[in-house]
Motif scaffolding. Sequence first.
Motif, PDB file in Angstrom:
ATOM      1  N   UNK A 207       0.845  -1.194   0.000  1.00  0.00           N
ATOM      2  CA  UNK A 207       0.000   0.000   0.000  1.00  0.00           C
ATOM      3  C   UNK A 207       0.885   1.250   0.000  1.00  0.00           C
ATOM      4  N   UNK A 208       0.301   2.357  -0.484  1.00  0.00           N
ATOM      5  CA  UNK A 208       1.057   3.595  -0.535  1.00  0.00           C
ATOM      6  C   UNK A 208       2.160   3.542  -1.572  1.00  0.00           C
ATOM      7  N   UNK A 233      -3.097  -4.687  -3.709  1.00  0.00           N
ATOM      8  CA  UNK A 233      -2.387  -3.450  -3.385  1.00  0.00           C
ATOM      9  C   UNK A 233      -3.337  -2.269  -3.509  1.00  0.00           C
ATOM     10  N   UNK A 234      -3.236  -1.318  -2.583  1.00  0.00           N
ATOM     11  CA  UNK A 234      -4.148  -0.176  -2.606  1.00  0.00           C
ATOM     12  C   UNK A 234      -3.393   1.135  -2.362  1.00  0.00           C
ATOM     13  N   UNK A 235      -4.092   2.205  -2.643  1.00  0.00           N
ATOM     14  CA  UNK A 235      -3.525   3.559  -2.505  1.00  0.00           C
ATOM     15  C   UNK A 235      -2.305   3.705  -3.406  1.00  0.00           C
ATOM     16  N   UNK A 236      -2.581   3.732  -4.715  1.00  0.00           N
ATOM     17  CA  UNK A 236      -1.534   3.682  -5.735  1.00  0.00           C
ATOM     18  C   UNK A 236      -1.685   4.866  -6.682  1.00  0.00           C
ATOM     19  N   UNK A 258      -8.448   1.964  -4.908  1.00  0.00           N
ATOM     20  CA  UNK A 258      -7.910   3.326  -4.829  1.00  0.00           C
ATOM     21  C   UNK A 258      -6.624   3.445  -5.658  1.00  0.00           C
ATOM     22  N   UNK A 259      -6.781   3.221  -6.959  1.00  0.00           N
ATOM     23  CA  UNK A 259      -5.660   3.277  -7.894  1.00  0.00           C
ATOM     24  C   UNK A 259      -5.898   4.422  -8.880  1.00  0.00           C
ATOM     25  N   UNK A 288     -12.696   1.216  -7.284  1.00  0.00           N
ATOM     26  CA  UNK A 288     -12.170   2.585  -7.225  1.00  0.00           C
ATOM     27  C   UNK A 288     -10.873   2.726  -8.021  1.00  0.00           C
ATOM     28  N   UNK A 289     -11.003   2.552  -9.331  1.00  0.00           N
ATOM     29  CA  UNK A 289      -9.882   2.652 -10.254  1.00  0.00           C
ATOM     30  C   UNK A 289     -10.143   3.822 -11.210  1.00  0.00           C
TER      31      UNK A 289
END
Length: 447
Positions: A207-208, A233-236, A258-259, A288-289
Motif C-alpha cells: 500500500x502507498x 495493493x491499494x492507494x496507488x 484506490x488506484x 475505485x480505479x
Amino acid sequence: HKKEMKHLSVIICHLVMFLCVSTIIPFGDGRKFHNNCQKYHKNYKDSCTSTTTIFNILSFGAKANRVSDDSKKLVATWKMACKTPEGVLQVPSSHKFLIKPVTLQGPCVGHVTLQIDGALLAPSKIGSWSKSNLFQWINFKWVHNLTIQGSGTIDGQGSNWWAPVKSKHVLDIKPTALRFYASEDIIVRDITIKNSPQVHLKFDNSRGVKVDNVTILAPENSPNTDGIHLQNTRDVELMHSDIGTGDDCISIQTGCSNVHIHHINCGPGHGISLGGLGKDKSIACVSDILVENSNIQNTLYGARIKTWQGGIGLVKNVTFSNIQVENVHFPIVINQYYCDRSLCQNQTGSIAIKGVIFTKIIGTYSTQPIHLACSSDVPCTDIDLSDIQLKPSRGPLGGSQVQQLLCSNSYGTSTGSLIPSSIKYCLNKGGGGGSVHQVSRSYDEVC
C-alpha cells in the motif's frame, strides 16, 4: 588565560568533529552528502536531511565487471543503508553490476533511498538461475518508506526466456524483475527497467505506492512482460511514464483499490487492463480505479476489463477518461469470457461488473471499436459510454478488417458525441433485472 581558553576551544571543536564523523560515517563506508543532496533527490527537496548517509556498493567490494557476481555485495550494502535513519544505497554511474536473485528485506530503521545511476544486470543464461529463485530477480520484502530513483537501468536480460523452447530449468515459471511484497510507502521514479524475463515491476500485498517518470521497455513479441502489475495493493498512483512491452502496460489484479493512473504513454503491448480475474473459480475484488489523461498507441487493447468464467467477486467504480488511442485493435473492452488458451470450458457464474465509465475515448482503431462481451447470468450493469469518438485507422491495412461493435448483456447509458453513431444503441436500458442486483449485493458482501 586567553591562550588557555583558545586552546580549550580547539580541543572542544576537534572533539565535536570526531563525534560527528563517528556518528555519520559508520565503519568508514558512508559519507555525509547533505550539500549534494539535490543531486540525488532532484526536485524532491523534502527527502533531504542533514543526516543523510550514502553507502556506495563499490566500497563493499563490488567488481562491476559484468562477470563477477555482485549479489552479496548488494545485500551487504543494503543492510548498512537499512540500519541508518537516512541511508542511501548508491549504484554509481558508468558501472554495470551482475546481480543474481536477491531479497532486500526490511523493515529498516528509517527512510532508505536506492540511488541507481549505473546498471543492474540479471544473469542472461537461464542455467544460471536456481529453481528456488525463479519467481523474482530483485525482491523487496517488508520494506517501509523506500525510494528507488536515478538515471540508471535495471536490465533483466530476458531474451533467452522468451523463446518457446522448453528448458528443464524454466518449467512454466519466469522471474519478475522487481517485486515488492508486503511493503508500504514506496516511490519508484526516473529509472529505466527493461527486458524482464516476465513482469517488470510488481507490487504484491502493498500500500502507498507511487511510480513517477519511469521507462519500461521490452520487445512487442516478448510474452507476459507486463510493465506494472498490481495485486492486493491499494492507494496507488502511477503517472508520467512510458511503457512499451509484449503484454499489458499496466495490469490490475484482485484485491486492488484506490488506484489512480494518469499521463501514461502505453505501447506497444496489450493496453491498460483489469484482470484476468476469477481464474479457477477464485474470488476477485477490484474497486475505485481511475485511468485518465493517457495515450495508448499500436496496442492490441486499450481500456480493458477481463474476467474468467466461474469466478466470484465484484468489479466496481472504474473510470477510463480522456484516453487518446491510435491504431488500437480493440480500444474499449469488457470480456467476461476471458481465456488465454485455445479452448476453455464453459462455466456458469461470473464476477459482477458494475459502475464502469468510458468517457472521452478518442482516436483510431484497426479491428473493433467496442467489445462488451458480458455474461447472460451476471450482465454488466451501470455502464456509461460518453463522448466516444473512434474511427478506423488509415493506411493500407487500416479498416480492412473492421468489425461492427459488440454489446452483449450490457446495461447502462450512451451519451454525448458518439462515433460510430451505433454506440447510442449499444447498451440496454434498465438495470438487468432483480436477480442481477441480488447477485451483485451478495458479491459486495464477499468483497
